[in-house]
Design a protein around this motif. Structure first.
Motif, mmCIF file in Angstrom:
data_model
loop_
_atom_site.group_PDB
_atom_site.id
_atom_site.type_symbol
_atom_site.label_atom_id
_atom_site.label_comp_id
_atom_site.label_asym_id
_atom_site.label_seq_id
_atom_site.Cartn_x
_atom_site.Cartn_y
_atom_site.Cartn_z
ATOM 1 N N ALA A 68 0.817 -1.220 0.000
ATOM 2 C CA ALA A 68 0.000 0.000 0.000
ATOM 3 C C ALA A 68 0.846 1.262 0.000
ATOM 4 C CB ALA A 68 -0.933 0.002 1.203
ATOM 5 N N GLY A 69 2.137 1.107 0.223
ATOM 6 C CA GLY A 69 3.010 2.281 0.242
ATOM 7 C C GLY A 69 3.260 2.841 1.628
ATOM 8 N N LEU A 70 2.983 2.068 2.658
ATOM 9 C CA LEU A 70 3.211 2.519 4.027
ATOM 10 C C LEU A 70 4.670 2.944 4.200
ATOM 11 C CD1 LEU A 70 2.018 2.784 6.918
ATOM 12 C CD2 LEU A 70 2.756 0.428 7.325
ATOM 13 N N ASP A 71 4.879 4.104 4.849
ATOM 14 C CA ASP A 71 6.222 4.639 5.015
ATOM 15 C C ASP A 71 6.932 4.124 6.263
ATOM 16 O OD1 ASP A 71 6.556 6.660 2.767
ATOM 17 O OD2 ASP A 71 4.645 7.303 3.631
ATOM 18 N N ARG A 72 6.152 3.900 7.326
ATOM 19 C CA ARG A 72 6.783 3.475 8.577
ATOM 20 C C ARG A 72 5.799 2.650 9.381
ATOM 21 N NH1 ARG A 72 7.990 8.025 12.771
ATOM 22 N NH2 ARG A 72 8.250 6.884 14.698
ATOM 23 N N ILE A 73 6.299 1.561 9.979
ATOM 24 C CA ILE A 73 5.461 0.753 10.861
ATOM 25 C C ILE A 73 6.209 0.539 12.167
ATOM 26 C CG2 ILE A 73 6.271 -1.455 9.872
ATOM 27 C CD1 ILE A 73 3.336 -2.466 10.464
ATOM 28 N N ILE A 117 10.904 -0.189 9.237
ATOM 29 C CA ILE A 117 10.333 -1.094 10.239
ATOM 30 C C ILE A 117 10.977 -0.764 11.578
ATOM 31 C CG2 ILE A 117 9.966 -3.491 10.904
ATOM 32 C CD1 ILE A 117 10.496 -4.213 7.910
ATOM 33 N N GLU A 118 10.175 -0.242 12.487
ATOM 34 C CA GLU A 118 10.691 0.211 13.778
ATOM 35 C C GLU A 118 10.229 -0.719 14.889
ATOM 36 O OE1 GLU A 118 9.521 3.846 16.688
ATOM 37 O OE2 GLU A 118 10.367 4.459 14.754
ATOM 38 N N LEU A 119 11.173 -1.234 15.642
ATOM 39 C CA LEU A 119 10.869 -2.026 16.832
ATOM 40 C C LEU A 119 10.900 -1.087 18.026
ATOM 41 C CD1 LEU A 119 10.446 -4.607 18.448
ATOM 42 C CD2 LEU A 119 12.900 -5.043 18.292
ATOM 43 N N GLN A 120 9.785 -1.035 18.757
ATOM 44 C CA GLN A 120 9.677 -0.130 19.905
ATOM 45 C C GLN A 120 9.499 -0.921 21.182
ATOM 46 O OE1 GLN A 120 7.333 3.722 19.831
ATOM 47 N NE2 GLN A 120 6.034 2.530 21.173
ATOM 48 N N GLY A 142 14.627 -8.286 12.161
ATOM 49 C CA GLY A 142 13.936 -7.780 10.973
ATOM 50 C C GLY A 142 13.663 -6.296 10.977
ATOM 51 N N ALA A 143 13.989 -5.611 12.068
ATOM 52 C CA ALA A 143 13.716 -4.173 12.165
ATOM 53 C C ALA A 143 14.846 -3.354 11.566
ATOM 54 C CB ALA A 143 13.507 -3.778 13.623
ATOM 55 N N ASP A 144 14.517 -2.149 11.144
ATOM 56 C CA ASP A 144 15.513 -1.204 10.648
ATOM 57 C C ASP A 144 16.045 -0.313 11.756
ATOM 58 O OD1 ASP A 144 15.268 -1.812 7.774
ATOM 59 O OD2 ASP A 144 13.246 -0.999 8.005
ATOM 60 N N ARG A 145 15.211 -0.089 12.757
ATOM 61 C CA ARG A 145 15.639 0.771 13.860
ATOM 62 C C ARG A 145 14.972 0.317 15.142
ATOM 63 N NH1 ARG A 145 12.396 6.429 13.764
ATOM 64 N NH2 ARG A 145 13.989 6.827 15.327
#
Length: 254
Positions: A68-73, A117-120, A142-145
């Motif tokens: 869908a083009g999501l920029d950040r999750i 892909i952000e792991l919080q 699998g996260a980018d940050r």
């Protein structure tokens, strides 16, 4: 959110908004229309963000969100083990979070997407031993940050079992008498000047701290967003927020 509310939100904000966050006091993946909404916001030129506990994530959902083009999750995973994770995420599964990260990574690579892909992880006493492990492992998961975030707690005056032992990572500090209070971060608030929250029913709220909808500016089904955002009610709330008068401002961490 109904289709009627969504269409009005997008039509009335796309021309001046920059970012659209698809979450507020609930789990966005429960909305089966979410990928379509993200796609429409993306096509309108908006930067899109989703925050999820990932318990409802499937491989197909991960592919749909990326497509869908999501920029950040943001995937909230408050611990590396089931024991530390479930101390806060009662009833949740840490393995579902880890699987969701893998699915998102695979979908990102397959599509050649630039999604972040952000792991919080909330900093809690129950997961302190995991902070180092998360710092070392988040990319492998699998996260980018990775974002290690302080936690908002309730009934904290006498202390709280989830408060980190290291006070640098707590929003609350003790007075001389041992009672805790919110750490001050200075006055002023960008949020209420730069955006709003729209509920599933179309109510326009000043920010995400208005969890009880006590300060709604009005409803987008009754008045246009531009009128609500610039209304005297909205401006009066902003002036009060500068002085931290509303109750919701007194606990805000910004």
């Amino acid at each position: 959110m109904t289709r009627e509310v969504w269409v009005r939100v997008l039509a009335q904000t796309a021309r001046w908004a920059h970012t659209m966050q698809f979450y507020f006091q609930g789990e966005p993946l429960l909305n089966s229309d979410l990928p379509r909404m993200i796609s429409e916001a993306h096509e309108a030129g908006l930067f899109t963000i989703v925050s999820t506990n990932a318990q409802a994530m499937t491989e197909a959902t991960a592919q749909a969100l990326v497509g869908a083009g999501l920029d950040r999750i943001i995937v909230s995973m408050d611990g590396m083990t089931q024991e530390s994770y479930s101390a806060y995420r009662v009833g949740g599964s840490v393995e579902k979070c880890k699987q969701a990260l893998r699915w998102l990574r695979e979908a990102k690579e397959r599509a050649g997407s630039r999604i972040v892909i952000e792991l919080q992880c909330l900093r809690l006493r129950t997961n302190e031993k995991d902070w180092g492990a998360l710092t070392r492992a988040y990319k492998r998961l699998g996260a980018d940050r990775l974002v290690l975030k302080t936690a908002q707690l309730y009934d904290y005056a006498e202390g709280h079992p989830l408060m980190p032992t290291d006070r640098r990572y707590s929003r609350y500090i003790p007075d001389a008498d041992g009672r805790y209070h919110r750490r001050r971060r200075g006055k002023g608030c960008l949020r209420v000047w730069s955006g709003v929250v729209v509920t599933t029913e179309g109510e326009v709220l000043p920010c995400c701290y208005d969890k009880g909808h006590a300060h709604a500016y009005g409803n987008i089904l009754e008045k246009p967003m531009e009128e609500l955002f610039g209304s005297e009610k909205a401006n009066a709330f902003r002036r009060a927020a500068l002085r931290e008068e509303p109750e919701i401002c007194k606990e805000c961490w910004r």
